[in-house]
Write a protein that holds these residues in place. Structure first.
Motif, mmCIF file in Angstrom:
data_model
loop_
_atom_site.group_PDB
_atom_site.id
_atom_site.type_symbol
_atom_site.label_atom_id
_atom_site.label_comp_id
_atom_site.label_asym_id
_atom_site.label_seq_id
_atom_site.Cartn_x
_atom_site.Cartn_y
_atom_site.Cartn_z
ATOM 1 N N THR A 39 0.812 -1.222 0.000
ATOM 2 C CA THR A 39 0.000 0.000 0.000
ATOM 3 C C THR A 39 0.850 1.279 0.000
ATOM 4 N N ASP A 40 2.176 1.120 -0.154
ATOM 5 C CA ASP A 40 3.020 2.320 -0.194
ATOM 6 C C ASP A 40 2.784 3.101 -1.492
ATOM 7 N N PRO A 41 3.142 4.391 -1.482
ATOM 8 C CA PRO A 41 2.913 5.189 -2.696
ATOM 9 C C PRO A 41 3.767 4.713 -3.880
ATOM 10 N N PHE A 42 3.372 5.121 -5.070
ATOM 11 C CA PHE A 42 4.128 4.755 -6.271
ATOM 12 C C PHE A 42 4.210 5.970 -7.181
ATOM 13 N N ASP A 43 5.206 5.922 -8.097
ATOM 14 C CA ASP A 43 5.434 7.079 -8.974
ATOM 15 C C ASP A 43 4.698 6.954 -10.298
ATOM 16 N N LEU A 44 4.613 5.707 -10.757
ATOM 17 C CA LEU A 44 4.054 5.463 -12.084
ATOM 18 C C LEU A 44 3.003 4.363 -11.987
ATOM 19 N N LEU A 45 1.893 4.607 -12.637
ATOM 20 C CA LEU A 45 0.834 3.587 -12.666
ATOM 21 C C LEU A 45 0.677 3.119 -14.105
ATOM 22 N N ILE A 46 0.744 1.797 -14.303
ATOM 23 C CA ILE A 46 0.450 1.262 -15.641
ATOM 24 C C ILE A 46 -0.874 0.517 -15.528
ATOM 25 N N LEU A 47 -1.852 1.023 -16.245
ATOM 26 C CA LEU A 47 -3.224 0.523 -16.100
ATOM 27 C C LEU A 47 -3.693 -0.112 -17.405
ATOM 28 N N GLU A 48 -4.206 -1.318 -17.286
ATOM 29 C CA GLU A 48 -4.777 -1.955 -18.478
ATOM 30 C C GLU A 48 -6.266 -1.638 -18.540
ATOM 31 N N LEU A 49 -6.701 -1.121 -19.663
ATOM 32 C CA LEU A 49 -8.121 -0.816 -19.813
ATOM 33 C C LEU A 49 -8.867 -2.109 -20.106
ATOM 34 N N GLY A 50 -10.019 -2.267 -19.454
ATOM 35 C CA GLY A 50 -10.823 -3.465 -19.691
ATOM 36 C C GLY A 50 -12.126 -3.090 -20.361
ATOM 37 N N GLN A 51 -13.208 -3.715 -19.934
ATOM 38 C CA GLN A 51 -14.509 -3.452 -20.551
ATOM 39 C C GLN A 51 -15.097 -2.116 -20.098
ATOM 40 N N ASP A 52 -14.857 -1.792 -18.801
ATOM 41 C CA ASP A 52 -15.472 -0.580 -18.249
ATOM 42 C C ASP A 52 -14.545 0.625 -18.432
ATOM 43 N N GLU A 54 -15.042 3.624 -19.271
ATOM 44 C CA GLU A 54 -15.497 4.879 -18.677
ATOM 45 C C GLU A 54 -15.015 4.993 -17.223
ATOM 46 N N HIS A 55 -15.235 3.932 -16.463
ATOM 47 C CA HIS A 55 -14.824 3.928 -15.050
ATOM 48 C C HIS A 55 -13.306 4.050 -14.937
ATOM 49 N N GLU A 56 -12.599 3.354 -15.828
ATOM 50 C CA GLU A 56 -11.136 3.401 -15.751
ATOM 51 C C GLU A 56 -10.601 4.793 -16.099
ATOM 52 N N PHE A 57 -11.247 5.457 -17.057
ATOM 53 C CA PHE A 57 -10.806 6.820 -17.356
ATOM 54 C C PHE A 57 -11.127 7.774 -16.203
ATOM 55 N N GLN A 58 -12.183 7.446 -15.460
ATOM 56 C CA GLN A 58 -12.484 8.263 -14.268
ATOM 57 C C GLN A 58 -11.360 8.141 -13.247
ATOM 58 N N ILE A 59 -10.843 6.913 -13.085
ATOM 59 C CA ILE A 59 -9.727 6.713 -12.150
ATOM 60 C C ILE A 59 -8.514 7.505 -12.634
ATOM 61 N N VAL A 60 -8.285 7.429 -13.955
ATOM 62 C CA VAL A 60 -7.156 8.163 -14.538
ATOM 63 C C VAL A 60 -7.292 9.656 -14.235
ATOM 64 N N GLN A 61 -8.495 10.185 -14.461
ATOM 65 C CA GLN A 61 -8.732 11.621 -14.222
ATOM 66 C C GLN A 61 -8.481 11.972 -12.764
ATOM 67 N N SER A 62 -8.960 11.112 -11.867
ATOM 68 C CA SER A 62 -8.797 11.393 -10.442
ATOM 69 C C SER A 62 -7.316 11.449 -10.087
ATOM 70 N N PHE A 63 -6.576 10.461 -10.537
ATOM 71 C CA PHE A 63 -5.142 10.443 -10.222
ATOM 72 C C PHE A 63 -4.446 11.656 -10.809
ATOM 73 N N THR A 64 -4.791 11.988 -12.047
ATOM 74 C CA THR A 64 -4.109 13.109 -12.692
ATOM 75 C C THR A 64 -4.445 14.407 -11.982
ATOM 76 N N SER A 65 -5.736 14.610 -11.689
ATOM 77 C CA SER A 65 -6.084 15.911 -11.109
ATOM 78 C C SER A 65 -5.587 16.037 -9.677
ATOM 79 N N LEU A 66 -5.447 14.930 -8.973
ATOM 80 C CA LEU A 66 -4.992 15.035 -7.583
ATOM 81 C C LEU A 66 -3.476 15.007 -7.460
#
Ligand SMILES: Nc1ncnc2c1ncn2[C@@H]1O[C@H](COP(=O)(O)OP(=O)(O)OP(=O)(O)O)[C@@H](O)[C@H]1O
Ligand SMILES: [Mg+2]
Length: 388
Positions: A39-52, A54-66
């Motif tokens: 659960t420690d912080p990380f510098d880079l996130l590599i995310l595989e997009l799946g079926q959802d 829209e939800h995954e791009f929401q996570i991307v937006q949240s991480f980017t804006s925060l």
């Protein structure tokens, strides 16, 4: 975090992809993989997009804006150009089509390191946000109205500040009704998955409201398995403080050890009350409880009188004397506007931003944050240059 090591978190759907990327990362000098349970912080996130997507791009937006992670790379098995276009728009620096090309990934990691080295002087600062706990003296006095609208006003005051709203009415939380949202998750998920609680997990359960605030609702039905404990609440709020500038809590009555731990963890407790004998009687008890908890400073406990009437039978002075607390803010009585906002599932800001009740809550937000309403935005070009 060890200096100079770049920690990478992988969120993939397939284990083969996870293995391939994991091997590339761990065999690239200066990079290390963070395990899924880490659960420690990380510098880079590599995310595989799946079926959802829209939800995954929401996570991307949240991480980017925060700004909780330096960069996000995406990968997808789908050959859909609109996904790539969307990724570009979200500011994603690297997108790996599948099957993965090892050389491409190594090059992307190298580019990331160079960008990071360039930015080294302007290091990311760990955020230490404030917890504002809105707590009622008695049910039905407008606590949720104040908590929801305070969170929205804080977000409106300064768009660069990040604001979360947590519904701590352990059952029958009404925040989703007030904001007309149908969230997929609530803090029951947090309680169930406490060992995985990190920024990644939290962002995937928070609901981003159109006002910009991030909402963690309470469970809507009692089906067991999601009981919160004081320790879970403490972990959750600790993490929220590291991500959000403000975490506003809509608290239930301070009747159990969870509520008391939350009070202890709060930077400010805003006790809401109306000027009625039952409310003031309860307020007296709460005032004693806060005193016993050592929370007596004017800065950490503030009293908000809601539904304030000019010709109230009980004067502010009498109320202050009887509960031995100063009234910090008075929110005027305006049933029509508050009810209209609730019935439409909108904030007071949206429904009637210049109404006295909206202004009064805005004043609380201004006083707590020390920020005034942002100047009217300048020209388009000005905004662009300001941002870069
Ligand atoms: N300033 C105000 N003036 C007039 N009516 C108000 C005001 N604030 C809230 N109310 C009304 O009080 C009622 C209860 O509001 P709200 O749900 O926010 O209270 P609560 O303390 O969260 O209640 P509960 O204990 O059920 O969670 C709503 O009908 C709302 O319109
Ligand atoms: Mg409520």
């Amino acid at each position: 975090m060890a200096k100079n090591i770049i920690y990478v978190r992988l969120e993939t759907k397939s284990s083969t992809l996870r293995e391939t990327l994991g091997q590339i990362i761990n065999s690239t000098e200066g990079f290390r993989l963070r395990g899924a349970e880490d659960t420690d912080p990380f510098d880079l996130l590599i995310l595989e997009l799946g079926q959802d997507v829209e939800h995954e791009f929401q996570i991307v937006q949240s991480f980017t804006s925060l700004g909780t992670v330096r960069e996000i790379f995406l990968t997808s098995g789908q050959q859909d150009p609109t996904i790539l276009l969307r990724a570009l728009r979200e500011g994603i620096k690297e997108f790996f089509p599948q099957p993965i090309n090892e050389q491409e990934v190594r090059q992307a990691l190298d580019n990331f390191r160079q960008r990071r080295d360039l930015e080294k002087e302007s290091k990311r600062v760990e955020r230490i946000g404030k917890i504002i706990n809105v707590a009622p003296s008695k049910g039905g006095g407008g606590n949720t109205t104040i908590a929801v609208n305070l969170a929205v006003e804080l977000a409106q005051l300064n768009k660069r500040r990040s604001v979360a709203l947590v519904d701590m009415n352990l059952l029958f939380g009404e925040v989703p009704l007030f904001l007309d949202i149908r969230p997929s998750f609530h803090w029951g998920e947090v309680a169930r998955n406490i060992t995985r609680l990190d920024a990644m997990f939290l962002m995937s359960v928070l609901h981003r409201h159109s006002s910009g605030i991030y909402v963690l609702p309470a469970p809507s039905e009692l089906n067991g398995n999601h009981y919160l404990s004081p320790d879970i609440a403490e972990n959750l709020l600790g993490l929220m403080k590291s991500i959000f500038d403000y975490t506003v809590i809509d608290s239930g009555l301070a009747t159990d050890d969870i509520a008391i731990r939350v009070i202890e963890l709060s930077d400010t407790v805003l006790v809401t009350s109306i000027l009625s004998v039952p409310c003031l009687t309860n307020l007296n008890r709460i005032s004693r409880l806060l005193h016993d908890l050592g929370l007596t400073s004017d800065d950490s406990v503030k009293l908000v009188v809601n539904r304030d009437l000019k010709d109230s039978h009980i004067s502010i002075k009498d109320a202050e004397e009887s509960v031995r607390m100063k009234v910090s803010w008075r929110v005027p009585n305006d049933f029509v506007t508050t009810m209209s906002a609730i019935n439409q599932g909108k904030s007071l800001y949206e429904v009637s931003m210049n109404s006295p009740v909206a202004r009064a809550i805005r004043q609380i937000a201004q006083d707590l944050s020390g920020e005034k309403i942002e100047e009217k935005k300048g020209s388009f070009l000005n905004r662009i240059f300001k941002r870069s």
